[in-house]
Write an enzyme that holds these catalytic residues in place. Structure first.
Site, PDB file in Angstrom:
ATOM      1  N   TRP A   1      60.639 -59.652 -25.944  1.00  0.00           N
ATOM      2  CA  TRP A   1      59.623 -60.281 -25.103  1.00  0.00           C
ATOM      3  C   TRP A   1      58.921 -61.416 -25.811  1.00  0.00           C
ATOM      4  O   TRP A   1      58.659 -62.467 -25.211  1.00  0.00           O
ATOM      5  CB  TRP A   1      58.644 -59.222 -24.591  1.00  0.00           C
ATOM      6  CG  TRP A   1      59.306 -58.378 -23.553  1.00  0.00           C
ATOM      7  CD1 TRP A   1      59.749 -57.100 -23.676  1.00  0.00           C
ATOM      8  CD2 TRP A   1      59.687 -58.793 -22.238  1.00  0.00           C
ATOM      9  NE1 TRP A   1      60.372 -56.686 -22.526  1.00  0.00           N
ATOM     10  CE2 TRP A   1      60.355 -57.696 -21.617  1.00  0.00           C
ATOM     11  CE3 TRP A   1      59.526 -59.980 -21.522  1.00  0.00           C
ATOM     12  CZ2 TRP A   1      60.856 -57.767 -20.322  1.00  0.00           C
ATOM     13  CZ3 TRP A   1      60.032 -60.041 -20.214  1.00  0.00           C
ATOM     14  CH2 TRP A   1      60.679 -58.940 -19.638  1.00  0.00           C
TER      15      TRP A   1
ATOM     16  N   ASP B   1      50.221 -59.981 -25.093  1.00  0.00           N
ATOM     17  CA  ASP B   1      50.988 -59.491 -23.956  1.00  0.00           C
ATOM     18  C   ASP B   1      51.029 -57.977 -24.115  1.00  0.00           C
ATOM     19  O   ASP B   1      51.761 -57.442 -24.939  1.00  0.00           O
ATOM     20  CB  ASP B   1      52.401 -60.083 -23.989  1.00  0.00           C
ATOM     21  CG  ASP B   1      53.318 -59.475 -22.936  1.00  0.00           C
ATOM     22  OD1 ASP B   1      52.885 -58.576 -22.190  1.00  0.00           O
ATOM     23  OD2 ASP B   1      54.499 -59.890 -22.885  1.00  0.00           O
TER      24      ASP B   1
ATOM     25  N   LYS C   1      54.421 -51.382 -15.180  1.00  0.00           N
ATOM     26  CA  LYS C   1      54.805 -50.380 -16.171  1.00  0.00           C
ATOM     27  C   LYS C   1      53.802 -49.237 -16.247  1.00  0.00           C
ATOM     28  O   LYS C   1      54.177 -48.075 -16.379  1.00  0.00           O
ATOM     29  CB  LYS C   1      54.975 -51.039 -17.539  1.00  0.00           C
ATOM     30  CG  LYS C   1      56.042 -52.130 -17.545  1.00  0.00           C
ATOM     31  CD  LYS C   1      56.149 -52.814 -18.891  1.00  0.00           C
ATOM     32  CE  LYS C   1      57.097 -54.004 -18.823  1.00  0.00           C
ATOM     33  NZ  LYS C   1      58.482 -53.626 -18.499  1.00  0.00           N
TER      34      LYS C   1
END
Length: 369
Positions: free
Chosen positions: A102, A176, A200
């Site tokens: 990511w 993040d 999530k």
């Protein structure tokens, strides 16, 4: 009532059953309004009340200070990889710590809008460790420093957020935190901006949360679309454009569910952190004590949310997955970029689900001996 399968998907992921049942009961008629939430105007009093409670509950849940704005946006984590530099970089230097897939995506996308600099990386260990902040190469003129505080694919997590001031830097820290938001407290004294896709740990795909310190607003590049300008979104209380109304509603129900949680003397996020520790310790302890399975991440930075593991004999992978599915243990296949298995044990996953997984893993290893 029949037990639902345990869903170990990395995202979109499991939502607390209480939340799903409440949403189902209100699907056709929210609180006597004669409308379902998906049918409401985002400017009507009914939805405004949903939004206002969701914002207030999230602020209480995460202990967000008053000088931070909470924005309900769209675009997901990948979208924020562009929206953050459009708002904060001013086209200048931005530091990145790359710790997995990511953050790799983040630095690549940011190059469209600023001058990304690699402050540190764990590529030399195949993303199984975290680089010591004491060794990070921080740019003196960086507009901010970006980290992914939990790497969903590689399963590494910052157990403590870096203290940039202690490293001699006044650079704002951007995190993040998509895959571990609301699983543990956030030290806001170290954070300038946090963003997270809801899918999530907080609700359905389509909603993105941004929590940003007020002094970072108002610096968007000319090219930044108005709907993605944090200052504009904040001034319009996330209503500049039509927000993801149903996602906000489900997230709001999830915030209420989280606030109700209790573990001993702990409530809310503190209670969830206790549960998440217990779940992760159970699964990692079993893997570490097994000759059949292996987790490659260094123990001091293992994720509590995403547990990648491998069968030492990977020719048995398909049999393992088939057996797991037959027992109601779903979505255990690892990401295609790394292979193996991955158990995502977010807030909605009960301890009983992890116990069922460990029992199956033990049984499968014994039958394959």
């Amino acid at each position: 009532m029949q037990q639902r399968p345990y869903n170990f998907s990395a995202g979109p992921a499991a939502i607390p059953e209480e939340v799903l049942r409440e949403a189902a009961s209100e699907m056709l008629d929210w609180h006597g309004s004669g409308m379902g939430v998906m049918e409401m105007s985002h400017r009507g009093k009914e939805f405004i009340s949903i939004y206002e409670r969701a914002e207030a509950d999230l602020r209480a849940l995460l202990a967000v200070p008053s000088h931070y704005k909470i924005l309900f946006m769209q675009g997901g984590g990948l979208g924020e990889n562009a929206i953050v530099p459009l708002n904060l970089s001013r086209g200048g230097v931005v530091d990145f710590v790359v710790t997995g897939s990511w953050s790799q995506k983040s630095i690549k996308e940011a190059a469209r809008y600023c001058e990304p600099q690699l402050a540190a990386s764990n590529a030399d260990t195949q993303h199984t460790t975290l680089p010591d902040p004491a060794g990070w190469k921080l740019s003196a003129d960086a507009r901010y420093l970006h980290i992914c505080s939990n790497e969903t694919i590689h399963g590494v997590e910052f157990q403590t957020l870096p203290d940039l001031k202690a490293l001699g830097s006044d650079t704002p820290l951007v995190i993040d935190c998509s895959s571990h938001v609301a699983s543990r407290p956030i030290d806001w004294s170290r954070v300038g901006l946090a963003f997270a896709g809801a899918q999530k740990n907080l609700g359905p795909a389509g909603l993105t949360l941004v929590i940003v310190r007020e002094d970072l607003l108002g610096h968007a590049l000319q090219a930044c679309p108005s709907a993605f300008d944090y200052k504009t979104v904040a001034e319009h209380e996330s209503m500049f454009n039509t927000p993801p109304t149903y996602g906000i509603y489900i997230a709001g129900l999830t915030f209420q569910w989280l606030l109700r949680q209790r573990e001993g003397e702990h409530t809310g996020i503190a209670a969830m952190e206790q549960r998440n520790r217990a779940k992760a310790e159970l699964l990692y302890s079993f893997i570490d004590g097994s000759d059949f399975y292996v987790n490659k991440v260094a123990p001091d930075c293992r994720s509590r949310m995403n547990v990648p593991f491998f069968l030492r004999d990977e020719s048995r992978n398909e049999a393992f997955l088939a057996g797991a599915k037959a027992r109601g243990l779903l979505q255990l296949k690892g990401h295609k970029s790394v292979g193996g298995m991955r158990a995502s044990i977010y807030n909605a996953m009960p301890l009983a689900g992890v116990q069922a997984l460990v029992a199956y893993m033990r049984e499968f290893a014994q039958t394959q001996a």
